[in-house]
Design a protein around this motif. Structure first.
Motif, PDB file in Angstrom:
ATOM      1  N   UNK A 136      51.638  36.051  42.919  1.00  0.00           N
ATOM      2  CA  UNK A 136      52.716  37.159  43.743  1.00  0.00           C
ATOM      3  C   UNK A 136      53.979  37.272  43.739  1.00  0.00           C
ATOM      4  N   UNK A 137      54.905  36.029  43.938  1.00  0.00           N
ATOM      5  CA  UNK A 137      56.376  35.667  43.544  1.00  0.00           C
ATOM      6  C   UNK A 137      56.279  37.135  42.158  1.00  0.00           C
ATOM      7  N   UNK A 138      56.054  36.726  41.500  1.00  0.00           N
ATOM      8  CA  UNK A 138      56.290  37.363  39.736  1.00  0.00           C
ATOM      9  C   UNK A 138      56.387  38.167  39.543  1.00  0.00           C
ATOM     10  N   UNK A 139      54.757  37.992  40.488  1.00  0.00           N
ATOM     11  CA  UNK A 139      54.628  40.136  39.331  1.00  0.00           C
ATOM     12  C   UNK A 139      53.975  40.804  40.100  1.00  0.00           C
ATOM     13  N   UNK A 140      54.071  40.060  41.605  1.00  0.00           N
ATOM     14  CA  UNK A 140      54.612  41.131  42.602  1.00  0.00           C
ATOM     15  C   UNK A 140      52.369  41.900  42.380  1.00  0.00           C
ATOM     16  N   UNK A 141      52.029  41.166  42.761  1.00  0.00           N
ATOM     17  CA  UNK A 141      50.597  41.239  42.889  1.00  0.00           C
ATOM     18  C   UNK A 141      49.770  40.137  43.785  1.00  0.00           C
ATOM     19  N   UNK A 142      49.268  40.729  44.572  1.00  0.00           N
ATOM     20  CA  UNK A 142      48.370  40.419  45.808  1.00  0.00           C
ATOM     21  C   UNK A 142      46.776  40.080  44.962  1.00  0.00           C
ATOM     22  N   UNK A 143      46.644  39.061  44.852  1.00  0.00           N
ATOM     23  CA  UNK A 143      45.225  37.800  44.600  1.00  0.00           C
ATOM     24  C   UNK A 143      45.231  37.392  45.032  1.00  0.00           C
ATOM     25  N   UNK A 144      44.066  38.225  46.104  1.00  0.00           N
ATOM     26  CA  UNK A 144      43.352  36.840  46.644  1.00  0.00           C
ATOM     27  C   UNK A 144      41.961  36.523  46.035  1.00  0.00           C
ATOM     28  N   UNK A 145      41.896  36.758  44.436  1.00  0.00           N
ATOM     29  CA  UNK A 145      40.487  36.189  44.734  1.00  0.00           C
ATOM     30  C   UNK A 145      40.656  35.026  43.313  1.00  0.00           C
ATOM     31  N   UNK A 189      46.001  48.022  47.946  1.00  0.00           N
ATOM     32  CA  UNK A 189      44.467  48.678  47.393  1.00  0.00           C
ATOM     33  C   UNK A 189      44.450  47.474  46.691  1.00  0.00           C
ATOM     34  N   UNK A 190      45.457  46.369  46.074  1.00  0.00           N
ATOM     35  CA  UNK A 190      45.054  45.024  45.465  1.00  0.00           C
ATOM     36  C   UNK A 190      44.405  43.953  46.816  1.00  0.00           C
ATOM     37  N   UNK A 191      44.678  43.969  47.488  1.00  0.00           N
ATOM     38  CA  UNK A 191      44.309  43.483  48.400  1.00  0.00           C
ATOM     39  C   UNK A 191      42.881  43.553  49.370  1.00  0.00           C
ATOM     40  N   UNK A 192      42.148  44.809  48.767  1.00  0.00           N
ATOM     41  CA  UNK A 192      40.755  45.686  49.293  1.00  0.00           C
ATOM     42  C   UNK A 192      40.084  45.223  48.245  1.00  0.00           C
ATOM     43  N   UNK A 193      40.878  45.011  46.302  1.00  0.00           N
ATOM     44  CA  UNK A 193      40.566  45.101  44.797  1.00  0.00           C
ATOM     45  C   UNK A 193      39.932  43.353  44.697  1.00  0.00           C
ATOM     46  N   UNK A 194      41.269  42.634  45.118  1.00  0.00           N
ATOM     47  CA  UNK A 194      41.019  41.313  45.044  1.00  0.00           C
ATOM     48  C   UNK A 194      39.996  40.946  46.089  1.00  0.00           C
ATOM     49  N   UNK A 195      39.475  40.524  47.379  1.00  0.00           N
ATOM     50  CA  UNK A 195      38.668  40.982  47.995  1.00  0.00           C
ATOM     51  C   UNK A 195      37.177  40.866  47.844  1.00  0.00           C
ATOM     52  N   UNK A 196      37.825  41.475  47.234  1.00  0.00           N
ATOM     53  CA  UNK A 196      35.775  42.633  46.614  1.00  0.00           C
ATOM     54  C   UNK A 196      35.720  41.368  45.366  1.00  0.00           C
ATOM     55  N   UNK A 197      35.943  41.587  44.594  1.00  0.00           N
ATOM     56  CA  UNK A 197      36.215  40.538  43.663  1.00  0.00           C
ATOM     57  C   UNK A 197      35.775  38.270  44.169  1.00  0.00           C
ATOM     58  N   UNK A 198      36.448  37.957  45.089  1.00  0.00           N
ATOM     59  CA  UNK A 198      36.190  37.085  45.822  1.00  0.00           C
ATOM     60  C   UNK A 198      34.464  36.822  46.457  1.00  0.00           C
ATOM     61  N   UNK A 199      34.024  38.541  47.150  1.00  0.00           N
ATOM     62  CA  UNK A 199      32.596  38.244  47.547  1.00  0.00           C
ATOM     63  C   UNK A 199      31.880  38.166  46.446  1.00  0.00           C
TER      64      UNK A 199
END
Length: 286
Positions: free
Chosen positions: A26-35, A91-101
């Motif tokens: 998140x901090x260095x790559x600027x990617x929101x990875x909720x998974x 888009x990143x949040x929706x994508x990664x939360x889908x991976x969580x489930x």
């Protein structure tokens, strides 16, 4: 009081190792990875399988948990995450939360819904006292291991050529490519290392935090709180935030058990009201 302080520090360091991969992405790559928690869960389950079914010792399982989660992260980055780097945070949040489930369902199918536990070796169990401070052997082990990992991570990002290339790739990918830096390879290695650290944290935390298929959902907020409160401009902020939250959580559960997780959220709100961009942010986050 000092015993609670020590236990809070141990818990905070464990939270940092679990969350530092998210701080990097998140901090260095600027990617929101909720998974991110799914990789921690994978490391925990790898440890459970290696110990219970193959009989490997606990210490031998830790590097294997790191490697397994890192390999899983590398494959996921290459096949899935890479296509989302330029997309919006929504888009990143929706994508990664889908991976969580998906990860929760896969773990439930493969390992069952019952909580899993590991049996620590005898030399990591028990407690002893030093100057009136009750110290758990395993928590002392966590402090030593997580402290060493924190120093190594900070050194790698600040003092090595890889760290410099990573910062260059994040600040201006086009210029970095023009200078001969393989940005895609840098991002892949960084993502894999962050996933591996999450897996190692999952292996270390299985005895304290518990392990079941809902692990990524239960601790998602904790990871986000560590990164949000600490700021995303460096590793120092998430480290201090993890210690503060670990101390607040342990002290709150001891002194005000009926409040539950309310203490952590109160600390988070108070800090963000004073420092909206985090404790060590230099400005608006990317």
């Amino acid at each position: 009081m000092l015993t609670i302080l020590f236990d809070g520090i141990a818990y905070g360091m464990l939270l940092f190792v679990l969350a530092c991969g998210l701080a990097v992405t998140l901090g260095l790559m600027n990617f929101v990875n909720l998974a991110h928690g799914a990789f921690a869960m994978a490391g925990g389950y790898v440890t459970v399988v290696l110990m219970q079914r193959l009989g490997l010792p606990f210490l031998a399982c830790l590097p294997l948990a790191f490697l397994a989660a890192a390999a899983l992260g590398a494959v996921a980055e290459r096949l899935l995450y890479r296509h989302m780097y330029g997309r919006s945070h929504l888009d990143q949040v929706l994508f990664s939360i889908g991976l969580v489930f998906m990860a929760v369902a896969a773990a439930d199918y493969a390992m069952g819904s019952s909580p899993q536990s590991i049996r620590l070796p005898a030399y990591l169990t028990g407690r002893f006292e030093v100057l009136g401070i009750g110290i758990g052997v395993y928590r002392l082990f966590l402090v030593v291991v997580c402290g060493a990992l924190t120093l190594a991570l900070q050194w790698m990002l600040a003092c090595t050529r890889f760290g410099a290339r990573l910062r260059a790739a994040v600040d201006d990918p086009k210029v970095a490519r023009g200078m001969g830096i393989d940005v895609n390879a840098i991002f892949a290695l960084t993502f894999a290392a962050g996933s591996g650290l999450a897996g190692l944290g999952g292996a270390l935390g299985a005895e304290i935090l518990g392990l079941d298929p809902t692990f990524p959902l239960k601790f998602m907020l904790y990871f986000l709180i560590v990164v949000t409160v600490g700021g995303t401009s460096s590793m120092t902020g998430p480290f201090v935030a993890a210690l503060l939250l670990g101390l607040a959580d342990v002290a709150g559960k001891y002194y005000v058990p009926q409040a539950g997780a309310f203490i952590i959220y109160t600390v988070m709100i108070a800090i963000l009201m004073l420092r909206p961009n985090g404790l060590f942010a230099r400005g608006v986050t990317r």
